[in-house]
Design an enzyme around this catalytic site. Structure first.
Site, PDB file in Angstrom:
ATOM      1  N   ASP A  55       0.850  -1.186   0.000  1.00  0.00           N
ATOM      2  CA  ASP A  55       0.000   0.000   0.000  1.00  0.00           C
ATOM      3  C   ASP A  55       0.894   1.248   0.000  1.00  0.00           C
ATOM      4  O   ASP A  55       1.892   1.320   0.709  1.00  0.00           O
ATOM      5  CB  ASP A  55      -0.923  -0.003   1.227  1.00  0.00           C
ATOM      6  CG  ASP A  55      -2.065   0.981   1.084  1.00  0.00           C
ATOM      7  OD1 ASP A  55      -3.223   0.535   0.959  1.00  0.00           O
ATOM      8  OD2 ASP A  55      -1.808   2.205   1.107  1.00  0.00           O
ATOM      9  N   ILE A  56       0.513   2.239  -0.801  1.00  0.00           N
ATOM     10  CA  ILE A  56       1.320   3.456  -0.938  1.00  0.00           C
ATOM     11  C   ILE A  56       1.263   4.310   0.334  1.00  0.00           C
ATOM     12  O   ILE A  56       2.144   5.141   0.563  1.00  0.00           O
ATOM     13  CB  ILE A  56       0.851   4.256  -2.172  1.00  0.00           C
ATOM     14  CG1 ILE A  56       1.945   5.167  -2.688  1.00  0.00           C
ATOM     15  CG2 ILE A  56      -0.433   5.016  -1.891  1.00  0.00           C
ATOM     16  CD1 ILE A  56       1.668   5.742  -4.072  1.00  0.00           C
ATOM     17  N   ASN A 105     -12.892  -3.324   2.300  1.00  0.00           N
ATOM     18  CA  ASN A 105     -13.825  -2.206   2.414  1.00  0.00           C
ATOM     19  C   ASN A 105     -14.760  -2.245   1.204  1.00  0.00           C
ATOM     20  O   ASN A 105     -14.291  -2.421   0.074  1.00  0.00           O
ATOM     21  CB  ASN A 105     -13.066  -0.882   2.444  1.00  0.00           C
ATOM     22  CG  ASN A 105     -12.167  -0.751   3.659  1.00  0.00           C
ATOM     23  OD1 ASN A 105     -12.504  -1.206   4.741  1.00  0.00           O
ATOM     24  ND2 ASN A 105     -11.008  -0.132   3.478  1.00  0.00           N
ATOM     25  N   GLU A 125     -12.245   3.414  -1.247  1.00  0.00           N
ATOM     26  CA  GLU A 125     -11.828   4.585  -2.036  1.00  0.00           C
ATOM     27  C   GLU A 125     -11.396   4.214  -3.437  1.00  0.00           C
ATOM     28  O   GLU A 125     -11.528   5.020  -4.356  1.00  0.00           O
ATOM     29  CB  GLU A 125     -10.691   5.323  -1.317  1.00  0.00           C
ATOM     30  CG  GLU A 125     -11.153   5.954  -0.003  1.00  0.00           C
ATOM     31  CD  GLU A 125     -10.048   6.661   0.742  1.00  0.00           C
ATOM     32  OE1 GLU A 125      -8.868   6.523   0.350  1.00  0.00           O
ATOM     33  OE2 GLU A 125     -10.363   7.346   1.729  1.00  0.00           O
ATOM     34  N   VAL A 126     -10.858   3.016  -3.590  1.00  0.00           N
ATOM     35  CA  VAL A 126     -10.445   2.545  -4.913  1.00  0.00           C
ATOM     36  C   VAL A 126     -11.400   1.424  -5.317  1.00  0.00           C
ATOM     37  O   VAL A 126     -11.489   0.394  -4.633  1.00  0.00           O
ATOM     38  CB  VAL A 126      -8.984   2.047  -4.921  1.00  0.00           C
ATOM     39  CG1 VAL A 126      -8.627   1.466  -6.286  1.00  0.00           C
ATOM     40  CG2 VAL A 126      -8.026   3.172  -4.542  1.00  0.00           C
ATOM     41  N   HIS A 140     -10.095  -5.301  -3.509  1.00  0.00           N
ATOM     42  CA  HIS A 140      -8.779  -5.617  -2.949  1.00  0.00           C
ATOM     43  C   HIS A 140      -8.908  -6.071  -1.514  1.00  0.00           C
ATOM     44  O   HIS A 140      -9.771  -5.602  -0.775  1.00  0.00           O
ATOM     45  CB  HIS A 140      -7.831  -4.401  -3.029  1.00  0.00           C
ATOM     46  CG  HIS A 140      -8.413  -3.117  -2.521  1.00  0.00           C
ATOM     47  ND1 HIS A 140      -9.299  -2.365  -3.268  1.00  0.00           N
ATOM     48  CD2 HIS A 140      -8.262  -2.462  -1.356  1.00  0.00           C
ATOM     49  CE1 HIS A 140      -9.655  -1.296  -2.570  1.00  0.00           C
ATOM     50  NE2 HIS A 140      -9.050  -1.329  -1.399  1.00  0.00           N
ATOM     51  N   HIS A 162      -6.948  -5.951   2.039  1.00  0.00           N
ATOM     52  CA  HIS A 162      -5.870  -5.332   2.807  1.00  0.00           C
ATOM     53  C   HIS A 162      -5.305  -6.394   3.752  1.00  0.00           C
ATOM     54  O   HIS A 162      -6.074  -7.035   4.481  1.00  0.00           O
ATOM     55  CB  HIS A 162      -6.390  -4.188   3.681  1.00  0.00           C
ATOM     56  CG  HIS A 162      -6.892  -2.991   2.948  1.00  0.00           C
ATOM     57  ND1 HIS A 162      -6.140  -1.844   2.807  1.00  0.00           N
ATOM     58  CD2 HIS A 162      -8.073  -2.747   2.341  1.00  0.00           C
ATOM     59  CE1 HIS A 162      -6.860  -0.936   2.145  1.00  0.00           C
ATOM     60  NE2 HIS A 162      -8.035  -1.457   1.846  1.00  0.00           N
TER      61      HIS A 162
HETATM   62  P1  AMP Z   1      -9.783   1.321   0.138  1.00  0.00           P
HETATM   63  O1  AMP Z   1     -10.067   2.499   1.023  1.00  0.00           O
HETATM   64  O2  AMP Z   1     -10.141   0.017   0.778  1.00  0.00           O
HETATM   65  O3  AMP Z   1     -10.362   1.489  -1.238  1.00  0.00           O
HETATM   66  O4  AMP Z   1      -8.216   1.266   0.027  1.00  0.00           O
HETATM   67  C1  AMP Z   1      -7.503   1.806  -1.039  1.00  0.00           C
HETATM   68  C2  AMP Z   1      -6.036   1.719  -0.666  1.00  0.00           C
HETATM   69  O5  AMP Z   1      -5.290   1.886  -1.847  1.00  0.00           O
HETATM   70  C3  AMP Z   1      -5.575   2.794   0.322  1.00  0.00           C
HETATM   71  O6  AMP Z   1      -5.029   2.168   1.475  1.00  0.00           O
HETATM   72  C4  AMP Z   1      -4.524   3.559  -0.461  1.00  0.00           C
HETATM   73  O7  AMP Z   1      -3.437   3.983   0.334  1.00  0.00           O
HETATM   74  C5  AMP Z   1      -4.107   2.559  -1.523  1.00  0.00           C
HETATM   75  N1  AMP Z   1      -3.577   3.094  -2.764  1.00  0.00           N
HETATM   76  C6  AMP Z   1      -4.110   4.078  -3.518  1.00  0.00           C
HETATM   77  N2  AMP Z   1      -3.353   4.304  -4.598  1.00  0.00           N
HETATM   78  C7  AMP Z   1      -2.311   3.437  -4.521  1.00  0.00           C
HETATM   79  C8  AMP Z   1      -1.184   3.166  -5.353  1.00  0.00           C
HETATM   80  N3  AMP Z   1      -0.945   3.848  -6.488  1.00  0.00           N
HETATM   81  N4  AMP Z   1      -0.321   2.207  -4.969  1.00  0.00           N
HETATM   82  C9  AMP Z   1      -0.535   1.507  -3.832  1.00  0.00           C
HETATM   83  N5  AMP Z   1      -1.580   1.703  -3.017  1.00  0.00           N
HETATM   84  C10 AMP Z   1      -2.458   2.660  -3.358  1.00  0.00           C
END
Ligand code: AMP
Ligand code: ZN
Length: 113
Positions: free
Chosen positions: A30-31, A87, A95-96, A100, A102
């Site tokens: 995770d970034i 999530n 958010e993405v 995925h 975690h």
């Molecule tokens: P969620 O809130 O479950 O959608 O988690 C999205 C996760 O993606 C967050 O923990 C972000 O920090 C992570 N994230 C977003 N962009 C990137 C990226 N380019 N590379 C790695 N992790 C990312």
């Protein structure tokens, strides 16, 4: 999905610290890590949320979970403990919008929200 950041990571268009890849999933750091170990495990197939997999993806979801446990072992947190979570949609904190898992560990985690 051409505008999906995780599809771009899976396709190698956007760099990431990838620690595992096979024909159906990849795992990368995770970034913005919430703990010393924070790995995301994603299917290569674009599935937006946990609402989207059907019966044909049940095996994939199981293998992603098993992979999380193997990565936890590789990262040295299997015995100390870790958390695997998904999530889903805005109230779930997603958010993405590419499904995925975690994998979070390496410190004592607080109670769930
Ligand atoms: P969620 O809130 O479950 O959608 O988690 C999205 C996760 O993606 C967050 O923990 C972000 O920090 C992570 N994230 C977003 N962009 C990137 C990226 N380019 N590379 C790695 N992790 C990312
Ligand atoms: Zn995607």
């Amino acid at each position: 999905m051409s505008d999906c950041i995780f599809c771009k990571i899976a396709g190698g268009e956007i760099p990431a610290k990838v620690s595992y890849r096979d024909e159906e999933m990849i795992a990368f750091d995770d970034i913005s890590p919430k703990a010393p170990v924070h790995v995301l495990i994603i299917p290569r197939e674009h599935l937006a949320t946990l609402n989207d997999p059907g019966p044909e993806q049940e095996g994939l979801l199981g293998r992603m979970m098993t992979r999380a446990a193997l990565i936890a072992k590789e990262r040295g947190v299997a015995e100390s403990g870790y958390r695997v979570l998904v999530n889903c949609n805005p109230d779930g904190g997603q958010e993405v919008f590419h499904l995925h898992l975690h994998l979070i560990g390496g410190r004592k985690l607080g109670p769930m929200a």
